[in-house]
Design a protein around this motif. Structure first.
Motif, PDB file in Angstrom:
ATOM      1  N   LEU A 157       8.218   7.392  -3.501  1.00 30.36           N
ATOM      2  CA  LEU A 157       6.973   7.243  -2.745  1.00 30.36           C
ATOM      3  C   LEU A 157       6.741   8.455  -1.837  1.00 30.36           C
ATOM      4  N   GLU A 158       7.802   8.963  -1.239  1.00 32.17           N
ATOM      5  CA  GLU A 158       7.681  10.166  -0.408  1.00 32.17           C
ATOM      6  C   GLU A 158       7.192  11.333  -1.252  1.00 32.17           C
ATOM      7  N   GLN A 159       7.686  11.418  -2.470  1.00 33.71           N
ATOM      8  CA  GLN A 159       7.284  12.487  -3.372  1.00 33.71           C
ATOM      9  C   GLN A 159       5.802  12.366  -3.741  1.00 33.71           C
ATOM     10  N   LYS A 160       5.372  11.133  -4.040  1.00 33.60           N
ATOM     11  CA  LYS A 160       3.960  10.917  -4.377  1.00 33.60           C
ATOM     12  C   LYS A 160       3.059  11.162  -3.172  1.00 33.60           C
ATOM     13  N   SER A 161       3.591  10.951  -1.968  1.00 38.15           N
ATOM     14  CA  SER A 161       2.815  11.181  -0.749  1.00 38.15           C
ATOM     15  C   SER A 161       2.391  12.640  -0.626  1.00 38.15           C
ATOM     16  N   LYS A 162       3.198  13.551  -1.176  1.00 37.43           N
ATOM     17  CA  LYS A 162       2.873  14.978  -1.076  1.00 37.43           C
ATOM     18  C   LYS A 162       1.573  15.294  -1.807  1.00 37.43           C
ATOM     19  N   THR A 163       1.378  14.643  -2.970  1.00 37.66           N
ATOM     20  CA  THR A 163       0.123  14.829  -3.714  1.00 37.66           C
ATOM     21  C   THR A 163      -1.051  14.298  -2.916  1.00 37.66           C
ATOM     22  N   ILE A 164      -0.870  13.117  -2.327  1.00 35.52           N
ATOM     23  CA  ILE A 164      -1.936  12.501  -1.526  1.00 35.52           C
ATOM     24  C   ILE A 164      -2.256  13.365  -0.311  1.00 35.52           C
ATOM     25  N   GLU A 165      -1.215  13.887   0.341  1.00 32.91           N
ATOM     26  CA  GLU A 165      -1.420  14.718   1.527  1.00 32.91           C
ATOM     27  C   GLU A 165      -2.174  16.002   1.188  1.00 32.91           C
ATOM     28  N   THR A 166      -1.899  16.557   0.002  1.00 33.96           N
ATOM     29  CA  THR A 166      -2.629  17.755  -0.435  1.00 33.96           C
ATOM     30  C   THR A 166      -4.102  17.437  -0.644  1.00 33.96           C
ATOM     31  N   LEU A 167      -4.392  16.296  -1.292  1.00 33.21           N
ATOM     32  CA  LEU A 167      -5.774  15.883  -1.514  1.00 33.21           C
ATOM     33  C   LEU A 167      -6.484  15.599  -0.189  1.00 33.21           C
ATOM     34  N   PHE A 336      -2.641  -3.575 -16.545  1.00 32.28           N
ATOM     35  CA  PHE A 336      -3.309  -2.339 -16.157  1.00 32.28           C
ATOM     36  C   PHE A 336      -3.411  -2.250 -14.637  1.00 32.28           C
ATOM     37  N   ILE A 337      -3.742  -3.365 -14.000  1.00 27.78           N
ATOM     38  CA  ILE A 337      -3.816  -3.391 -12.534  1.00 27.78           C
ATOM     39  C   ILE A 337      -2.446  -3.090 -11.935  1.00 27.78           C
ATOM     40  N   ASP A 338      -1.397  -3.595 -12.586  1.00 26.55           N
ATOM     41  CA  ASP A 338      -0.035  -3.296 -12.120  1.00 26.55           C
ATOM     42  C   ASP A 338       0.214  -1.786 -12.106  1.00 26.55           C
ATOM     43  N   LEU A 339      -0.257  -1.088 -13.147  1.00 24.74           N
ATOM     44  CA  LEU A 339      -0.099   0.367 -13.194  1.00 24.74           C
ATOM     45  C   LEU A 339      -0.868   1.045 -12.064  1.00 24.74           C
ATOM     46  N   LEU A 340      -2.068   0.527 -11.773  1.00 26.10           N
ATOM     47  CA  LEU A 340      -2.845   1.071 -10.652  1.00 26.10           C
ATOM     48  C   LEU A 340      -2.113   0.851  -9.331  1.00 26.10           C
ATOM     49  N   LEU A 341      -1.502  -0.321  -9.188  1.00 27.06           N
ATOM     50  CA  LEU A 341      -0.755  -0.626  -7.969  1.00 27.06           C
ATOM     51  C   LEU A 341       0.451   0.304  -7.828  1.00 27.06           C
ATOM     52  N   ILE A 342       1.184   0.487  -8.911  1.00 24.58           N
ATOM     53  CA  ILE A 342       2.390   1.313  -8.882  1.00 24.58           C
ATOM     54  C   ILE A 342       2.064   2.767  -8.590  1.00 24.58           C
ATOM     55  N   ASN A 343       1.050   3.302  -9.261  1.00 17.48           N
ATOM     56  CA  ASN A 343       0.790   4.742  -9.223  1.00 17.48           C
ATOM     57  C   ASN A 343      -0.251   5.187  -8.212  1.00 17.48           C
ATOM     58  N   THR A 344      -1.061   4.250  -7.704  1.00 19.52           N
ATOM     59  CA  THR A 344      -2.106   4.636  -6.752  1.00 19.52           C
ATOM     60  C   THR A 344      -2.066   3.815  -5.469  1.00 19.52           C
ATOM     61  N   ILE A 345      -2.173   2.500  -5.584  1.00 23.24           N
ATOM     62  CA  ILE A 345      -2.381   1.653  -4.411  1.00 23.24           C
ATOM     63  C   ILE A 345      -1.176   1.644  -3.474  1.00 23.24           C
ATOM     64  N   ILE A 346       0.012   1.394  -4.003  1.00 28.64           N
ATOM     65  CA  ILE A 346       1.204   1.358  -3.144  1.00 28.64           C
ATOM     66  C   ILE A 346       1.474   2.728  -2.518  1.00 28.64           C
ATOM     67  N   PRO A 347       1.400   3.837  -3.282  1.00 28.78           N
ATOM     68  CA  PRO A 347       1.560   5.148  -2.639  1.00 28.78           C
ATOM     69  C   PRO A 347       0.513   5.428  -1.557  1.00 28.78           C
ATOM     70  N   ILE A 348      -0.738   5.010  -1.786  1.00 27.24           N
ATOM     71  CA  ILE A 348      -1.794   5.206  -0.777  1.00 27.24           C
ATOM     72  C   ILE A 348      -1.481   4.397   0.477  1.00 27.24           C
ATOM     73  N   LYS A 349      -1.113   3.134   0.318  1.00 28.55           N
ATOM     74  CA  LYS A 349      -0.788   2.289   1.465  1.00 28.55           C
ATOM     75  C   LYS A 349       0.415   2.848   2.228  1.00 28.55           C
ATOM     76  N   PHE A 350       1.418   3.301   1.490  1.00 27.89           N
ATOM     77  CA  PHE A 350       2.622   3.870   2.101  1.00 27.89           C
ATOM     78  C   PHE A 350       2.283   5.121   2.907  1.00 27.89           C
ATOM     79  N   CYS A 351       1.494   6.010   2.305  1.00 24.42           N
ATOM     80  CA  CYS A 351       1.143   7.276   2.951  1.00 24.42           C
ATOM     81  C   CYS A 351       0.260   7.042   4.182  1.00 24.42           C
ATOM     82  N   TYR A 352      -0.684   6.111   4.068  1.00 23.25           N
ATOM     83  CA  TYR A 352      -1.587   5.809   5.187  1.00 23.25           C
ATOM     84  C   TYR A 352      -0.802   5.218   6.363  1.00 23.25           C
TER      85      TYR A 352
END
Length: 423
Positions: A157-167, A336-352
């Motif tokens: 999640l920390e790793q995925k946060s870097k992409t979000i922080e760049t955006l 499909f929603i599970d994939l959205l949660l894993i790859n987008t929603i949970i990382p967004i919530k974590f980063c926020y």
């Protein structure tokens, strides 16, 4: 022999701690190995070493050979002036500080037990193995494995946060816009992920805000920017969307220079870009403030309800513009929603939460353990060694483990590798 192995031996005192002697036959007693330094500078800070009855406080440097000191130009670096002990596997030359005083050297291979060395050789044997520890993975303690996977989950999640922080930096902290880009990428899945992201990048999110109240307008915008409205097709809905897009293109001065080509090849019809883009348009036309809803939601049920969207009515009987198909409601599936949660929603919530200084680790763990494990070659291979992946938390952690530890031979930084070496 890896230098990391010597770090491991020193850090965990996997050597005979009594009767130690330097290469000059001085008695050595290790009171404190020091703090492991993973950045530049000596390998261990603030060690306490007694050498020939004199207690020294300072740093420890570790090398395979003594001559590596000069190979790394430490003699020219003041950061190494406070090294009180040079720990090496093979002593091949004397080392001096800038003031010409000798650095005491411990040839540690003389004090490492054969069992430790054999365990190391077994773990890093040159056999053709999928991962180094595959023969012993089944024997790893369940409690240790559970805790290590949880740690790897947060590391990912920390790793995925870097992409979000760049955006976020690129969008001047527009969380709604970043969520749209992340969702767009994941609606495209593996085949069209980067292409969908390029479409999202080509549209300022202010335009999405202005058009999202009308589903057909938003669908025209997304399909048009994707290059899916450029053929000569005499289909009323297609012509309507094409006309709408031409108006939007002129109004908002839209460009498609950097948009990657969309692919249909090797996709099952439910994953066709036409269907996924229509579903994405439906999601945003039904949710004016999607980011706020994502942050507020705290259960799987709420997320499943939030993402329960389908296509516009035209796509109930079509997968492409050219051919009609059997009527079906094309809802986003739970998987499909599970994939959205894993790859987008949970990382967004974590980063926020991290940016706001809020602790939602328990919620992140809860969501990760409630979502079904992903299914791919990596997860299957790990489960064949030992059934270990029961949730998305596990599968994400195992992906992190394989990519950043197993594939890079970082067994000595891995809790599993450490436990096997300790046996």
């Amino acid at each position: 022999m890896q230098e990391d192995f010597l770090h491991y031996i020193w850090k965990h005192k996997k050597f005979q701690v009594t009767h130690l002697k330097t290469t000059n036959n001085e008695a050595v007693s290790v009171n404190n190995v020091g703090q492991h330094n993973l950045n530049s500078g000596p390998d261990f800070f603030n060690a306490q070493i007694k050498i020939d009855q004199q207690l020294w406080a300072g740093n420890v440097e570790i090398h395979i050979k003594s001559s590596d000191w000069f190979l790394h130009n430490h003699e020219q670096d003041k950061a190494y002036d406070n090294v009180i002990l040079h720990v090496v596997w093979e002593h091949d030359t004397d080392v001096f500080r800038n003031n010409n005083t000798p650095v005491p050297t411990l040839q540690i291979r003389d004090f490492v037990e054969t069992s430790v060395l054999n365990s190391y050789k077994k773990l890093f044997s040159k056999e053709n193995k999928w991962i180094n520890c595959e023969n012993d993975f089944k024997s790893v303690d369940d409690f240790l494995l559970k805790n290590w996977l949880e740690r790897l989950y947060f590391e990912r999640l920390e790793q995925k946060s870097k992409t979000i922080e760049t955006l976020l930096e690129e969008s001047k902290n527009d969380w709604e816009g970043v969520l749209f880009k992340m969702l767009a990428k994941n609606f495209g899945l593996k085949v069209n992920g980067e292409a969908f992201l390029s479409v999202a990048n080509s549209i300022d999110f202010s335009i999405i805000r202005k058009t999202q109240s009308n589903q057909q307008t938003l669908e025209a915008l997304l399909l048009g920017q994707s290059g899916l409205l450029e053929e000569k097709i005499e289909e009323p809905y297609y012509l309507s969307l094409s006309k709408e897009y031409q108006f939007l293109k002129q109004k908002f001065k839209l460009e498609k220079n950097q948009v990657t080509q969309i692919q249909f090849f090797r996709l099952r019809p439910p994953n066709f870009p036409t269907i996924r883009l229509s579903q994405l348009a439906s999601l945003y036309s039904q949710n004016q403030n999607l980011f706020s809803k994502v942050i507020e939601a705290n259960t799987l049920e709420k997320f499943y309800k939030l993402f329960k969207v389908t296509t516009s009515s035209f796509w109930k009987t079509h997968y492409t513009f050219q051919k009609e198909s059997k009527a079906s409601v094309k809802l986003l599936t739970k998987s499909f929603i599970d994939l959205l949660l894993i790859n987008t929603i949970i990382p967004i919530k974590f980063c926020y939460a991290k940016q706001k200084g809020n602790d939602i680790d328990d919620l992140i763990i809860k969501l990760g353990t409630e979502i079904h494990s992903e299914k791919n070659n990596i997860i299957t291979a790990f489960n064949n060694l030992k059934h270990v992946s029961n949730s998305a938390l596990d599968s994400q952690a195992l992906i992190q483990l394989k990519a950043f530890y197993c594939d890079k031979n970082k067994c000595l930084q891995c809790a599993i590798g450490n436990s096997l070496l300790s046996k």
